[in-house]
Design an enzyme around this catalytic site. Structure first.
Site, PDB file in Angstrom:
ATOM      1  N   HIS A 175      -0.694  -7.962   9.367  1.00 37.36           N
ATOM      2  CA  HIS A 175      -1.120  -6.742   8.648  1.00 37.36           C
ATOM      3  C   HIS A 175      -0.754  -5.395   9.552  1.00 37.36           C
ATOM      4  O   HIS A 175      -0.022  -4.582   9.536  1.00 37.36           O
ATOM      5  CB  HIS A 175      -2.368  -6.333   8.114  1.00 37.36           C
ATOM      6  CG  HIS A 175      -2.839  -7.129   6.936  1.00 37.36           C
ATOM      7  ND1 HIS A 175      -2.062  -7.602   5.895  1.00 37.36           N
ATOM      8  CD2 HIS A 175      -3.821  -7.840   6.855  1.00 37.36           C
ATOM      9  CE1 HIS A 175      -2.339  -8.553   5.045  1.00 37.36           C
ATOM     10  NE2 HIS A 175      -3.576  -8.553   5.404  1.00 37.36           N
ATOM     11  N   ASP A 232      -5.998 -13.198  11.247  1.00 39.14           N
ATOM     12  CA  ASP A 232      -6.246 -12.752   9.828  1.00 39.14           C
ATOM     13  C   ASP A 232      -5.535 -11.444   9.680  1.00 39.14           C
ATOM     14  O   ASP A 232      -5.303 -10.976   8.656  1.00 39.14           O
ATOM     15  CB  ASP A 232      -7.768 -12.728   9.660  1.00 39.14           C
ATOM     16  CG  ASP A 232      -7.836 -12.339   8.316  1.00 39.14           C
ATOM     17  OD1 ASP A 232      -7.706 -12.978   7.338  1.00 39.14           O
ATOM     18  OD2 ASP A 232      -8.830 -11.347   8.368  1.00 39.14           O
ATOM     19  N   LYS A 290       0.937  -1.258   0.199  1.00 37.97           N
ATOM     20  CA  LYS A 290       0.048  -0.024   0.099  1.00 37.97           C
ATOM     21  C   LYS A 290       0.858   1.223  -0.089  1.00 37.97           C
ATOM     22  O   LYS A 290       1.924   1.304   0.707  1.00 37.97           O
ATOM     23  CB  LYS A 290      -1.010   0.007   1.418  1.00 37.97           C
ATOM     24  CG  LYS A 290      -1.905  -1.043   1.187  1.00 37.97           C
ATOM     25  CD  LYS A 290      -3.064  -0.990   2.253  1.00 37.97           C
ATOM     26  CE  LYS A 290      -3.966  -2.027   2.372  1.00 37.97           C
ATOM     27  NZ  LYS A 290      -5.098  -1.996   1.263  1.00 37.97           N
ATOM     28  N   LYS A 335     -14.091  -6.296  11.811  1.00 32.77           N
ATOM     29  CA  LYS A 335     -15.118  -6.222  10.658  1.00 32.77           C
ATOM     30  C   LYS A 335     -16.417  -5.861  10.963  1.00 32.77           C
ATOM     31  O   LYS A 335     -16.861  -5.775  12.193  1.00 32.77           O
ATOM     32  CB  LYS A 335     -15.286  -7.795  10.040  1.00 32.77           C
ATOM     33  CG  LYS A 335     -14.148  -8.255   9.492  1.00 32.77           C
ATOM     34  CD  LYS A 335     -14.333  -9.411   8.522  1.00 32.77           C
ATOM     35  CE  LYS A 335     -13.060 -10.035   8.222  1.00 32.77           C
ATOM     36  NZ  LYS A 335     -12.324  -9.193   6.874  1.00 32.77           N
TER      37      LYS A 335
HETATM   38  C1  BG6 Z   1      -6.990  -9.787   4.301  1.00 28.45           C
HETATM   39  C2  BG6 Z   1      -7.614 -10.363   5.318  1.00 28.45           C
HETATM   40  O1  BG6 Z   1      -5.497 -10.219   4.314  1.00 28.45           O
HETATM   41  O2  BG6 Z   1      -7.013  -8.567   4.286  1.00 28.45           O
HETATM   42  C3  BG6 Z   1      -9.053 -10.016   4.979  1.00 28.45           C
HETATM   43  O3  BG6 Z   1      -7.600 -11.642   4.985  1.00 28.45           O
HETATM   44  C4  BG6 Z   1      -9.333  -8.441   4.960  1.00 28.45           C
HETATM   45  O4  BG6 Z   1     -10.047 -10.423   6.045  1.00 28.45           O
HETATM   46  C5  BG6 Z   1      -8.377  -7.964   4.271  1.00 28.45           C
HETATM   47  O5  BG6 Z   1     -10.398  -8.082   4.852  1.00 28.45           O
HETATM   48  C6  BG6 Z   1      -8.174  -6.387   4.618  1.00 28.45           C
HETATM   49  O6  BG6 Z   1      -7.449  -5.876   3.254  1.00 28.45           O
HETATM   50  P1  BG6 Z   1      -7.888  -4.221   2.879  1.00 28.45           P
HETATM   51  O7  BG6 Z   1      -6.578  -4.029   1.799  1.00 28.45           O
HETATM   52  O8  BG6 Z   1      -8.991  -4.219   2.072  1.00 28.45           O
HETATM   53  O9  BG6 Z   1      -7.578  -3.398   4.064  1.00 28.45           O
END
Ligand code: BG6
Length: 473
Positions: free
Chosen positions: A200, A195, A142, A300
């Site tokens: 992330h 997840d 990103k 979520k």
């Molecule tokens: C993914 C997860 O790695 O990242 C998802 O498995 C999540 O559950 C997604 O929705 C979020 O990505 P972004 O780019 O939409 O923030």
């Protein structure tokens, strides 16, 4: 047909039929195989790769070189990673020629916990060298996440104050409005901690907290990131109870639409105890960050989609304005990752014309507001980097391992804990369970919803500003 429809639906540029499209589609071949059959599919793949190489035209490869790079991209359920690696190895498909690199890309999750990640890594490393391995964390692709280290290390006014002496605390939020969609089967076994947090959120944290690397070379940047993960305080069971909050959404309203609760999503256990929200307070026990709380939150079915880093600076001693104007707003720097990309800085200034009145004002830089600006999607960039052979934006094994070490005690504690919250504990469209608010309130702080909150105001919804909240436009 399916291919054409997908490209049409998802391409950021219009797709025209015609010669260009034909040339593009001629580059694809589709081979169907049973990935768990160790022989047939892989032997067939070897044959196809061989025939591709012999059909390569002089000039297709640089300098008349007839070899080619081969990239194996594994966007498959995690239990297939090892069978695929072994299948490729049996056919010798991992072996590189001098001018024909072999690379393997793994989508997450890389393992389900520390032990399974180690086991998988050991098996993969028996076949592929670390230099051939690309573990994807698409957050690293990103634009604004890469920008974090530029903002930090390319600005003389920031780096000297980027430490516990001047920073009060940091908040990192990644909020989604979506539910689990059609990924219920995977998600129900994973949950938000595996997840989002293990990968992330940990990556975001390392970018915010790392020391300046000695150079911008791949390994030097990764060295610094892994040091942050090693310095993360491992939480005791008592600290987990106090500092780590989990939630699961029930039915509610998001973006004006009624949506089902998590337990009513396809392929989700109707009595599931999987968390769809995590908020936590963590400490980085090193010289720069000792004593500075980092609050992390992801979930979520929250009210808005927004990923951002909020850095709140300490206030000054209680003299002059800080004495006279109790409640003067602190300085805040917000790095907006998505959907809006940019940075804003909040500081105090005299309100024009009104003697003795100080109000917070903002300098707002919106990166993706410029008309015609089109930064590549995270995946476009990452796939390009794999083709180029640059691993800077991919996670090294020790980063993955350290991140698992950090979340592992939480996974174990939750697995056995008697004090499970009663799920669902937040309605879709809310900012998680009330305990998440409480986590900061206990410290005399509130979650800072930044521009997000302003969005809510604009939409006329309820977004009550907290103590540290910005002034809406
Ligand atoms: C993914 C997860 O790695 O990242 C998802 O498995 C999540 O559950 C997604 O929705 C979020 O990505 P972004 O780019 O939409 O923030």
């Amino acid at each position: 047909m399916q291919f054409r429809e997908s490209v049409r639906e998802f391409s950021s540029r219009p797709v025209q039929d015609g010669a260009e499209w034909d040339r593009f589609t001629r580059m694809f071949q589709y081979l169907r195989a049973n990935l768990e059959d160790p022989i047939h599919g892989y032997a067939e793949l070897k044959r196809v790769l061989g025939s591709l190489r012999s059909s390569q035209q002089p000039g297709d490869a640089q300098d008349g070189e007839r070899d080619m790079a081969v990239i194996f991209y594994l966007a498959v359920p995690a239990h297939l990673f090892n069978p695929i690696v072994q299948g490729l190895a049996q056919q010798g498909l991992h072996l590189e020629g001098e001018c024909s690199p072999r690379r393997i890309v793994f989508e997450k999750p890389f393992g389900h916990d520390l032990a399974s990640a180690r086991d998988l890594n050991r098996k993969v490393r028996q076949v592929f060298e670390e230099e051939q391995i690309y573990r994807i964390d698409h957050y690293l692709g990103k634009e604004m996440i890469q920008n974090i280290i530029v903002i930090r290390f390319a600005n003389a006014f920031l780096e000297p104050i980027w430490n516990s002496r001047y920073i009060d605390h940091v908040q990192i939020t990644s909020a989604e409005t979506d539910g689990v969609g059609d990924r219920g089967d995977y998600y129900d076994k994973a949950g938000a901690l595996r997840d989002m947090v293990q990968n992330h959120m940990c990556q975001l944290l390392t970018m915010v907290a790392m020391e300046p690397p000695s150079s911008l070379e791949t390994e030097r940047v990764r060295d610094e990131k892994v040091k942050v993960l090693r310095s993360l305080r491992k939480l005791s069971p008592q600290e987990i109870t106090r500092y780590v909050i989990r939630g699961q959404y029930g039915p509610g309203v998001v973006n004006g639409e009624e949506v089902p609760g998590y337990r009513g999503e396809p392929e989700v256990d109707q009595a599931s105890n999987t968390e769809t929200f995590v908020a936590m307070k963590v400490y980085i026990d090193n010289f720069r960050w000792a004593g500075v709380p980092f609050y992390i939150r992801t979930g979520k079915r929250l009210p808005v989609r927004s990923t951002e880093v909020v850095v709140e600076f300490r206030t000054l001693p209680e003299v002059l304005y800080f004495k006279e104007y109790r409640g003067l707003q602190p300085n805040i720097l917000v790095i907006k990752v998505q959907p809006e990309e940019g940075v804003f800085l909040q500081f105090n200034a005299k309100k024009p014309g009104q003697a003795g009145f100080i109000a917070p004002v903002r300098m707002d830089f919106c990166q993706n507001c410029a008309v015609g600006f089109n930064s590549p999607e995270a995946y476009e960039r990452l796939l390009m980097e794999v083709i180029r052979g640059d691993r800077t934006l991919f996670t090294r094994w020790d980063e993955v391992e350290e991140a698992w070490k950090f979340v592992e005690p939480i996974i174990n504690y939750w697995r056995g804990s008697a004090g499970k919250p009663r799920f669902p504990n937040y309605a879709a469209g809310e900012w998680g369970p009330k305990e998440a608010e409480e986590l900061l309130r206990r410290d005399g702080r509130t979650w800072y919803d930044g521009w997000t909150r302003c969005e809510l105001w604009r939409k006329g919804q309820n977004g009550t500003p907290g103590r540290t909240g910005p002034t809406p436009d």
